[in-house]
Design a protein around this motif. Structure first.
Motif, mmCIF file in Angstrom:
data_model
loop_
_atom_site.group_PDB
_atom_site.id
_atom_site.type_symbol
_atom_site.label_atom_id
_atom_site.label_comp_id
_atom_site.label_asym_id
_atom_site.label_seq_id
_atom_site.Cartn_x
_atom_site.Cartn_y
_atom_site.Cartn_z
ATOM 1 N N ASN A 528 0.833 -1.213 0.000
ATOM 2 C CA ASN A 528 0.000 0.000 0.000
ATOM 3 C C ASN A 528 0.863 1.257 0.000
ATOM 4 O OD1 ASN A 528 -2.338 -1.449 -0.017
ATOM 5 N ND2 ASN A 528 -2.722 -1.266 2.201
ATOM 6 N N LYS A 531 2.062 1.908 -3.308
ATOM 7 C CA LYS A 531 0.992 2.010 -4.310
ATOM 8 C C LYS A 531 0.292 3.364 -4.263
ATOM 9 C CE LYS A 531 -2.759 -0.664 -3.866
ATOM 10 N NZ LYS A 531 -3.619 -1.856 -3.963
ATOM 11 N N PHE A 532 -0.062 3.810 -3.052
ATOM 12 C CA PHE A 532 -0.917 5.012 -2.964
ATOM 13 C C PHE A 532 -0.082 6.298 -2.927
ATOM 14 C CE2 PHE A 532 -3.625 1.563 -1.359
ATOM 15 C CZ PHE A 532 -4.694 1.696 -2.216
ATOM 16 N N ASP A 558 4.677 6.750 4.881
ATOM 17 C CA ASP A 558 4.900 6.950 3.440
ATOM 18 C C ASP A 558 4.717 8.400 3.067
ATOM 19 O OD1 ASP A 558 2.159 7.513 2.865
ATOM 20 O OD2 ASP A 558 1.700 5.356 2.953
ATOM 21 N N GLN A 576 -13.064 -2.579 1.848
ATOM 22 C CA GLN A 576 -13.174 -1.122 1.948
ATOM 23 C C GLN A 576 -12.043 -0.493 1.151
ATOM 24 O OE1 GLN A 576 -15.636 0.541 3.288
ATOM 25 N NE2 GLN A 576 -16.626 -1.338 3.997
ATOM 26 N N VAL A 578 -10.867 3.263 -0.430
ATOM 27 C CA VAL A 578 -11.169 4.694 -0.433
ATOM 28 C C VAL A 578 -10.882 5.305 -1.802
ATOM 29 C CG1 VAL A 578 -10.742 6.892 0.749
ATOM 30 C CG2 VAL A 578 -10.545 4.752 2.005
ATOM 31 N N HIS A 579 -9.815 4.812 -2.394
ATOM 32 C CA HIS A 579 -9.397 5.431 -3.670
ATOM 33 C C HIS A 579 -9.669 4.489 -4.824
ATOM 34 C CE1 HIS A 579 -6.804 6.812 -0.309
ATOM 35 N NE2 HIS A 579 -7.189 8.009 -0.777
ATOM 36 N N THR A 586 -8.176 -4.774 -4.031
ATOM 37 C CA THR A 586 -9.301 -5.660 -3.690
ATOM 38 C C THR A 586 -10.011 -5.224 -2.405
ATOM 39 O OG1 THR A 586 -7.824 -7.028 -2.383
ATOM 40 C CG2 THR A 586 -8.131 -7.654 -4.692
ATOM 41 N N GLY A 587 -9.349 -4.422 -1.599
ATOM 42 C CA GLY A 587 -9.951 -4.004 -0.325
ATOM 43 C C GLY A 587 -9.866 -5.109 0.721
ATOM 44 N N LEU A 590 -5.788 -4.725 4.130
ATOM 45 C CA LEU A 590 -5.756 -4.223 5.517
ATOM 46 C C LEU A 590 -6.597 -5.083 6.468
ATOM 47 C CD1 LEU A 590 -5.780 -0.330 5.082
ATOM 48 C CD2 LEU A 590 -3.878 -1.812 5.691
HETATM 49 P P1 ADP Z 1 -6.367 -2.425 -1.492
HETATM 50 O O1 ADP Z 1 -5.014 -1.921 -1.279
HETATM 51 O O2 ADP Z 1 -6.386 -3.741 -2.133
HETATM 52 O O3 ADP Z 1 -7.329 -1.441 -2.028
HETATM 53 P P2 ADP Z 1 -6.377 -2.502 1.350
HETATM 54 O O4 ADP Z 1 -7.281 -3.198 2.299
HETATM 55 O O5 ADP Z 1 -4.949 -2.832 1.446
HETATM 56 O O6 ADP Z 1 -6.955 -2.762 -0.085
HETATM 57 O O7 ADP Z 1 -6.567 -0.993 1.566
HETATM 58 C C1 ADP Z 1 -7.874 -0.464 1.655
HETATM 59 C C2 ADP Z 1 -7.860 0.955 1.193
HETATM 60 O O8 ADP Z 1 -7.140 1.768 2.103
HETATM 61 C C3 ADP Z 1 -7.210 1.212 -0.052
HETATM 62 O O9 ADP Z 1 -8.061 0.968 -1.145
HETATM 63 C C4 ADP Z 1 -6.836 2.664 0.013
HETATM 64 O O10 ADP Z 1 -7.921 3.468 -0.371
HETATM 65 C C5 ADP Z 1 -6.529 2.851 1.444
HETATM 66 N N1 ADP Z 1 -5.088 2.780 1.755
HETATM 67 C C6 ADP Z 1 -4.414 1.725 2.219
HETATM 68 N N2 ADP Z 1 -3.119 2.019 2.435
HETATM 69 C C7 ADP Z 1 -2.978 3.338 2.121
HETATM 70 C C8 ADP Z 1 -1.870 4.250 2.070
HETATM 71 N N3 ADP Z 1 -0.627 3.856 2.493
HETATM 72 N N4 ADP Z 1 -2.079 5.504 1.666
HETATM 73 C C9 ADP Z 1 -3.310 5.883 1.246
HETATM 74 N N5 ADP Z 1 -4.395 5.074 1.275
HETATM 75 C C10 ADP Z 1 -4.226 3.811 1.676
#
Ligand code: ADP
Length: 625
Positions: A528, A531-532, A558, A576, A578-579, A586-587, A590
């Protein structure tokens, strides 16, 4: 004439102008001790003590002038030397030609009178001292009501000195008014004078002293009668009753408190006979005061509890108190009543125990409430037991169902991978072997199919990881975070330059956890973190540890897009995102992290602000020493 002289009680002596005795009667012999033979012809000075000798020339001088001396009190000397108190009357003796030739003396022995006078003075002095020493104030007046005497207590209470007050009308120094109406009270002296007998003053009388101080007093007046029983004046006796009034008031107040108390307040003597009974006692026990006073307190005690009274009396005699003793008593109508008793000894002024005061409180309501409470608690306990049993059964059911479901989803997802893999292989074979034959649109569709299959496979894989996480047992072991993280970074090019920069704040603290789950957690968090990030920005990730009360906190910070406050908590739930629209995913990641740390008694959380990067943390147990 001669017989009168001889039978006189007074000494009758004559002398000539030279002071020589010329006659001497029988009384003179009795008083002075000389016979007529011894005295006649002798100088009169033989009767005069040395220190009175100068009186004689003075007396003779006046006699020569023809003057008389009346009732002159002086001292003379008897034959045996005793000094005599006498009263002298001396008259000149005149011859036919009117010439003074001598003097006649009438001498009266006044020893008795002098003694009587002295006695009177002494007794008057004694009276004065007595009246001044008694604790009560005394004022005497004459028959017209004018002050003739005041003792020191009266001086103190009125503020007038005797010297000033004597001769004043009584009401000038003795100002009295009614305590409530403030109207002047009838002058007691006038009342005594009018009635001729002793009178007591009206109640609630205030004496106003000279300086305005007011004191409640108690007084009485009595007539003073002379020997012939005629009214000579009035004597007034009074005292300051401030203290007594205060005591009476306190007693009244206490009485009112006792009467109005809700509790029964009962007095008894040491034989257990009831001496006092208040309204509360009447209400609680049903007897009126008239019915019960004089009766034994045992009437209130049930037969099987009579022994209590013996014990109570025994303790009282020792001066002990009994506090809040809960027992049962009988009412007039025979019903039993639960009460709480407090008993204290009553002492007389000398400190002897003469009885006891009992305070009895009706505790039937409290007892009923206690009983109801007890029953309610028991019922509640029963319900709680039942409920617990039900919960236990339901939990078991649920656990079974969850287990079945987990197994089901595990096998389902597991079994779905094989056909997926076949679809992917077949599509890839078709693409590889027939790329030229297919039109570009067909190729694109098939490539999209492969992408979808890959995404689906990833989803299934992560779901499998999630279910496995909840099903497989975990063991705790010491974990070297530094080694673990370096390994993860080494395995993935996404975590290495130039794709990303990883900064490990060494040394990282060692923790206690499960290495497999931790690898999973850290991989997901690092995934994550890289990625984000905004497009075109190289991810920079900083990893550090710190010790805190619960153990060790691992931070992964990060420089990514950050997360809004409202979304932060739900990120750790399944599916869940967010983006969603800008980043693939896949949500599930976490949710796996949370499940994994919670199974090893840890926690996960995040601090973040949109545009300013995120700081994810794992709370882990420190390595046991
Ligand atoms: P995925 O990464 O597969 O979407 P996760 O369960 O890992 O699913 O994360 C859920 C959501 O949390 C992500 O879709 C993203 O919106 C947000 N997120 C997770 N890690 C970060 C991060 N380091 N910075 C910003 N948003 C994050």
């Amino acid at each position: 004439m001669a017989s009168i002289v001889d039978s006189s009680d007074d000494a009758i002596i004559t002398k000539n102008l030279d002071g020589v005795i010329t006659s001497w009667n029988a009384a003179a012999q009795r008083i002075f001790g000389y016979t007529a033979e011894e005295a006649v012809g002798q100088p009169i000075q033989m009767l005069i003590p040395d220190d009175h000798l100068d009186e004689e020339p003075f007396i003779l001088q006046r006699i020569r002038r023809g003057e008389r001396i009346r009732h002159y009190e002086t001292i003379r000397k008897a034959k045996n030397g005793t000094l005599l108190e006498i009263s002298l009357t001396v008259s000149p003796i005149v011859n036919e030609e009117g010439k003074v030739v001598g003097a006649s003396k009438i001498v009266r022995d006044i020893r008795k009178e002098v003694r009587a006078r002295e006695d009177l003075q002494q007794s008057e002095e004694q009276f004065r001292v007595t009246l001044n020493s008694i604790g009560d104030a005394v004022i005497a007046t004459d028959h017209s009501g004018k002050i003739t005497f005041m003792n020191s207590v009266a001086e103190g209470l009125t503020g007038w000195a005797t010297a000033e007050a004597v001769g004043m009308p009584l009401d000038c120094a003795f100002r009295i008014v009614n305590e409530f109406t403030r109207a002047p009270v009838e002058n007691p002296v006038e009342k005594v004078l009018a009635e001729g007998k002793a009178v007591a003053l009206a109640n609630h009388t205030l004496l106003i002293a000279r300086d305005g101080t007011e004191r409640p007093i108690d007084d009485s007046g009595a007539p003073i009668r002379g020997g012939s029983s005629n009214l000579m004046g009035v004597v007034l006796v009074f005292r300051d009753v401030t203290k007594r009034r205060e005591a009476e008031l306190t007693a009244l107040r206490l009485g009112a408190i006792v009467q109005n108390s809700d509790d029964a307040i009962i007095g008894k003597n040491l034989d257990g006979i009831i001496t006092n009974w208040n309204e509360g006692a009447k209400r609680i026990f049903g007897y009126s005061a008239d019915e019960i006073i004089g009766q034994s307190v045992r009437r209130l005690i049930p037969a099987d509890l009579q022994i209590e009274e013996d014990k109570i009396l025994e303790r009282l005699r020792k001066g002990d108190r009994v506090s809040h003793f809960e027992t049962t008593r009988i009412r007039k109508d025979g019903t039993h009543i639960p009460i709480s008793l407090s008993i204290s000894p009553i002492k007389d002024q000398a400190g002897h125990i003469v009885g006891a005061s009992k305070i009895a409180r009706d505790i039937s309501e409290r007892k009923a409430a206690e009983k109801a409470l007890f029953e309610a608690r028991q019922k509640l306990q029963c319900h709680a037991d039942e409920l617990e049993q039900k919960i236990r059964e339901r939990t078991e059911d649920l656990e079974r169902t969850v287990g079945e479901l987990e197994l089901f989803s595990y096998s389902l997802t597991h079994d779905m991978r094989a056909p997926l893999r076949s679809i992917r292989s077949f599509v890839e074979i078709v693409l590889e072997q027939n790329r030229e034959k297919l039109d570009p649109n067909g190729v694109e569709l098939l490539e999209k199919t492969v992408d979808s299959v890959k995404r689906m496979d990833r989803l299934i894989l992560e779901l499998l990881q999630f279910t496995r996480m909840s099903r497989s047992p975990v063991t705790m072991e010491p974990v070297d975070l530094e080694r673990l993280i370096s390994g993860i970074i080494r395995e993935r090019v996404e975590f290495q330059p130039p794709k990303a920069e990883m900064e490990i704040n060494t040394p990282l603290l060692r923790v206690s956890g499960n290495e497999t789950s931790l690898t999973q957690c850290l991989t997901n968090l690092l995934d994550n973190a890289v990625k984000f990030v905004p497009r075109g920005v190289t991810p920079h990730v900083r990893i550090s540890t710190e010790r805190n009360e619960q153990g060790v906190r691992l931070w992964i910070e990060d420089n990514g897009i950050g997360i809004e406050k409202e979304s932060r908590q739900r990120l750790f739930e399944l599916f869940q995102r967010v983006h969603k629209n800008s980043y693939p995913g896949t949500g599930i990641g976490l949710a796996i992290v949370r499940k994994a740390v919670e199974r090893t008694h840890g926690q996960v959380g995040v601090e973040s602000e949109p545009g300013k990067g995120s700081r994810f943390w794992l709370q882990l147990l420190g390595e046991r020493a």
